[in-house]
Design a protein around this motif. Structure first.
Motif, mmCIF file in Angstrom:
data_model
loop_
_atom_site.group_PDB
_atom_site.id
_atom_site.type_symbol
_atom_site.label_atom_id
_atom_site.label_comp_id
_atom_site.label_asym_id
_atom_site.label_seq_id
_atom_site.Cartn_x
_atom_site.Cartn_y
_atom_site.Cartn_z
ATOM 1 N N GLN A 74 -26.715 -50.826 24.454
ATOM 2 C CA GLN A 74 -25.411 -50.390 23.935
ATOM 3 C C GLN A 74 -25.541 -49.769 22.549
ATOM 4 N N ALA A 101 -24.420 -46.084 21.483
ATOM 5 C CA ALA A 101 -23.484 -45.868 20.376
ATOM 6 C C ALA A 101 -24.049 -44.889 19.349
ATOM 7 N N ARG A 108 -23.853 -37.716 13.067
ATOM 8 C CA ARG A 108 -22.484 -38.157 12.830
ATOM 9 C C ARG A 108 -22.424 -39.623 12.450
ATOM 10 N N ALA A 128 -20.904 -41.240 9.078
ATOM 11 C CA ALA A 128 -19.802 -42.195 9.161
ATOM 12 C C ALA A 128 -20.185 -43.498 8.457
ATOM 13 N N ARG A 141 -18.670 -45.246 4.107
ATOM 14 C CA ARG A 141 -18.168 -46.540 3.622
ATOM 15 C C ARG A 141 -19.113 -47.192 2.610
ATOM 16 N N LEU A 167 -17.089 -36.566 6.392
ATOM 17 C CA LEU A 167 -16.454 -37.827 6.772
ATOM 18 C C LEU A 167 -17.103 -38.419 8.023
ATOM 19 N N GLY A 168 -17.811 -37.556 8.743
ATOM 20 C CA GLY A 168 -18.418 -38.008 9.994
ATOM 21 C C GLY A 168 -17.586 -37.631 11.201
ATOM 22 N N SER A 169 -16.683 -36.656 11.041
ATOM 23 C CA SER A 169 -15.952 -36.157 12.209
ATOM 24 C C SER A 169 -16.842 -35.132 12.895
ATOM 25 N N LYS A 170 -16.967 -35.231 14.194
ATOM 26 C CA LYS A 170 -17.810 -34.283 14.935
ATOM 27 C C LYS A 170 -17.000 -33.678 16.070
ATOM 28 N N LEU A 174 -7.638 -40.868 11.038
ATOM 29 C CA LEU A 174 -8.830 -40.197 10.510
ATOM 30 C C LEU A 174 -9.862 -40.030 11.637
ATOM 31 N N ALA A 175 -10.249 -38.756 11.900
ATOM 32 C CA ALA A 175 -11.069 -38.457 13.082
ATOM 33 C C ALA A 175 -12.388 -39.223 13.104
ATOM 34 N N THR A 176 -13.025 -39.370 11.941
ATOM 35 C CA THR A 176 -14.308 -40.085 11.919
ATOM 36 C C THR A 176 -14.135 -41.533 12.372
ATOM 37 N N ASP A 177 -13.007 -42.147 11.960
ATOM 38 C CA ASP A 177 -12.749 -43.526 12.375
ATOM 39 C C ASP A 177 -12.350 -43.602 13.842
ATOM 40 N N GLN A 223 -13.551 -41.706 16.125
ATOM 41 C CA GLN A 223 -14.805 -41.625 16.872
ATOM 42 C C GLN A 223 -15.617 -42.903 16.725
ATOM 43 N N THR A 224 -15.735 -43.407 15.490
ATOM 44 C CA THR A 224 -16.495 -44.642 15.265
ATOM 45 C C THR A 224 -15.927 -45.778 16.111
ATOM 46 N N ILE A 283 -16.336 -45.491 19.974
ATOM 47 C CA ILE A 283 -17.713 -45.824 20.351
ATOM 48 C C ILE A 283 -17.940 -47.334 20.257
ATOM 49 N N ARG A 313 -16.341 -49.004 23.149
ATOM 50 C CA ARG A 313 -17.107 -48.786 24.375
ATOM 51 C C ARG A 313 -18.234 -49.818 24.464
ATOM 52 N N LYS A 314 -18.886 -50.026 23.304
ATOM 53 C CA LYS A 314 -19.969 -50.997 23.239
ATOM 54 C C LYS A 314 -19.455 -52.405 23.530
ATOM 55 N N TYR A 350 -10.192 -49.200 8.635
ATOM 56 C CA TYR A 350 -10.277 -47.947 9.394
ATOM 57 C C TYR A 350 -8.886 -47.320 9.342
ATOM 58 N N PHE A 351 -8.831 -46.020 9.053
ATOM 59 C CA PHE A 351 -7.515 -45.389 8.932
ATOM 60 C C PHE A 351 -7.055 -44.853 10.278
#
Lengths: 249, 215, 205
Positions: free
Chosen positions: A95, A99, B85, B89, B93, B122-125, C56-59, C61-62, C65, C68-69, C103-104
């Motif tokens: 996983q 990720a 990415r 990300a 932080r 920011l880590g947006s992909k 916030l797009a990065t959050d 996506q983070t 994911i 999912r894990k 996370y925003f």
């Protein structure tokens, strides 16, 4: 001689042996047989489930087959509790790879990573090796279907057909005789049952005594693992018995 | 003020990066390279905070190389982008995040498909057919919206890239010393030159021959 | 730029119908006023449970994911499906674990209970406080507009087709009044043994 070198951590004996690892291997050789066969269009894993007592509750879930990721499943021979810890780790590794890289972990990388942790337990102080051998059935888009086996030392190797546990020498001989490169998955399942029926103590195979898992492409063409339900095992067993009857005549 | 442009054609990705390094009103360098090759089929264009960019690019390059060495297979462009990415990300932080914007251009050798990923600090992909970072984005996204089509040939793609650069040459306040071009396709990563643009379309402040003659 | 939740833009809404639920979001990803992408999907499926993540797009996506894990490990360990309620608590605890550096995001969970088929929807704030509802929930930069339009369009016990119409009209009307949302939409209608996914064409400005 061994008393001086095997009681505590894993250190070499004067003959250059690691007793703890050898004892772990010994523990596995008493476990129920597990085997794997690589077919053209998939892989089958089969294992003997030792029913120690009538009173023991029959678990609904499989004891010896564990899915590690979307495309990798493994069969266990050895100490179940050790195996369960390793399975947990392997699932986490799979996983985490997904990720970080947005791709399923390739089968060989998962096996390699898991074996690295197993190796660690044969070297660092105060630890004992895992008493488990695994057979892994996996698929990835680069290397296709793959069958691996690992043991407590952290060594692993790729196979066309392999077995571990009690009677594995007999199983291996049978597999060597009967294995053919152009085997289809369905025939591989039958071969697995044939080998198990010869190596197990009990006279007749039943779905309570064995477990089956396959990796193959489903109706939609996507590769999936399948840990077989008892009913499906019965169907395969029926076919196996019919083939055996036919051979007798 | 750095310029990063990426655009997909039918079989490759074109990355266009400016050559200048400037601080305030001064141009410090005129032949800077802002693209790093990560593996055979993946290139990354970067811009942002001066120290961060080179450090981050090197870090990603090293980790992609390490993955290839460890596992015996190269990462796919998609997994390179996902890994990059996740690193950004994670960095976001921390006490001092990397301030790096990226375009990752790649080619999937197995599926024979190009891909372009837009990644910000920011880590947006996002996977896009065409993309740009920084001030360049303000000037040329309209051009790309108008002229980019699915299935461009490489020649058409380079011409469109040249159009964008020519537009920037008229609009950007500081000379960016021209652009480097990298093409990622089935034969790997190559550098190229932009075709010369005779008259850049949509450039209003360039008087035509006819206007000059009548004046 | 001062509010991280409003850099990239985006909105989502979920509604309860008769034996069904619907969840919908826009497709825009932008950097302030500049549109970057029109196929940034904000709804993620986890074996029958749907999670929308705006903010916030990065959050986004983070977290998608990360879930999912966590979801995969849960299903492998428990050998059963994760219920929408369970997913909601997973989202809540994950967000609260970052209470002092959040996370925003604005999440929504929608799904049907795998045994009772009872509809379930809820929304969260960015630190994981669950808000239950039996009609509709909204999040994102167009949440004010969504509240307004949902109040007037929503009615209980809508059939799947009518629910699709209602949620689509609500989403489209709301994002048209928000500069940071829009650029197309996506709608899922979740029924007992059928899920329909449809894309919406909307104004491109």
């Amino acid at each position: 001689m061994s008393r001086r070198y095997d009681s505590r951590t894993t250190i070499f004996s004067p003959e250059g042996r690691l007793y703890q690892v050898e004892y772990a291997l010994e523990a596995i050789s008493h476990a129920g047989t597990a085997l794997g066969i690589l077919a053209k269009d998939g892989i089958v894993l089969a294992a003997e489930k030792k029913v120690t007592s009538k009173l023991l509750e029959q678990d609904i879930s499989a004891e010896k087959m564990y899915a590690l990721s979307k495309h990798v499943v493994c069969a266990v021979a050895g100490i179940d509790s050790d195996a369960s810890r390793l399975v947990q780790r392997a699932r986490n590794m799979a996983q985490n790879h997904l990720a970080t890289y947005d791709e399923e972990i390739p089968c060989d990388i998962l096996v390699k990573q898991l074996c690295d942790t197993m190796q660690g337990y044969t070297q660092y102080g105060g630890l004992r090796p895992f008493g488990v051998s695994f057979i892994y059935a996996g698929w990835d888009p680069v290397q296709g279907y793959q069958l691996y086996q690992s043991n407590p030392s952290g060594n692993y190797s790729g196979w066309l057909a392999t077995s571990v546990g009690a009677n594995n020498a007999a199983a291996q001989t049978l597999l060597k005789q009967e294995f053919k490169e152009e085997l289809e998955l369905e025939d591989a399942v039958q071969l697995a049952l044939k080998v198990l029926s010869k190596t197990m103590d009990s006279a007749t195979l039943t779905s309570t005594k064995i477990e089956l898992a396959t990796v193959g492409s489903g109706a939609d063409g996507e590769v999936k693992y399948n840990v077989w339900k008892p009913a499906d095992i019965e169907v395969a067993l029926k076919k196996h018995k019919e083939a055996e009857e036919a051979q007798k005549k | 003020m750095d310029i990063l442009i990426g655009l997909q054609t039918a079989n490759e990705v074109i990355l266009v990066t400016s050559r200048a390094i400037s601080r305030g009103v001064s141009v410090l360098k005129h032949d800077d390279n802002k693209v790093v090759k990560l593996n055979s089929y993946t290139a990354m264009a970067y811009s942002g905070e001066p120290g961060d960019v080179s450090n981050f690019a090197e870090y990603i390059q090293a980790n992609v190389a390490l993955y290839g060495l460890r596992h015996g297979i190269e990462m796919t462009p998609n997994s390179v982008a996902a890994f990059t990415r996740s690193e950004l990300a994670r960095s976001l932080r921390t006490r001092k995040p990397y301030q790096v914007n990226l375009l990752i251009g790649g080619f999937h050798p197995r599926e024979a498909k190009p891909m372009l990923a837009w990644v910000d600090y920011l880590g947006s992909k996002v996977d896009l057919p065409y993309a740009a970072h920084g001030y360049a984005a303000y000037y040329i996204t309209a051009t790309l919206d108008r002229y980019w089509k699915k299935g461009l040939t490489l020649e058409q793609g380079l011409k469109l890239a040249a159009q964008c650069v020519s537009e920037l040459q008229t609009r950007m306040p500081i000379d960016f010393k021209g652009c480097d071009v990298h093409i990622v396709g089935k034969s790997g990563i190559q550098s190229a030159d932009l075709p010369p643009i005779v008259v850049a379309p949509g450039v209003a402040n360039k008087p035509s021959e006819a206007t000059l003659a009548s004046a | 730029m001062s509010n991280p939740s409003e850099i990239n833009g985006g909105a989502a809404v979920a509604m309860v119908g008769k034996d069904c639920v619907a969840i919908a979001s826009d497709l825009r990803l932008g950097l302030q006023s500049v549109g970057i992408s029109g196929d940034f999907e904000k709804i993620f499926e986890y074996n029958g449970v749907y999670l929308a993540l705006t903010g916030l797009a990065t959050d986004v996506q983070t977290l998608s994911i990360d879930f999912r894990k966590k979801h995969s490990l849960y299903e492998l360990r428990e050998e059963r499906r994760m219920e929408p309620q369970t997913m909601a608590n997973l989202v809540s605890s994950t967000l609260y674990s970052k209470r002092f550096g959040p996370y925003f995001v604005g999440p929504l969970v929608a799904g049907l209970n795998s045994s009772t088929s009872k509809p379930y929807i809820c929304s969260f704030d960015s630190i994981g406080c669950i808000e239950h509802a039996n009609d509709f929930v909204v999040v994102g930069t167009a949440s004010d507009q969504l509240y307004g339009i949902c109040e007037s369009l929503y009615e209980p016990n809508l059939e799947p087709e009518d629910l699709f119409e209602t949620i689509s009209q609500a989403l489209m009307s709301a994002v048209d009044r928000d500069a940071l949302s829009g650029w197309g939409g996506v709608v899922y209608i979740i029924e007992k043994d059928k899920v329909t996914k449809r894309y919406l064409k909307t104004r491109q400005d």
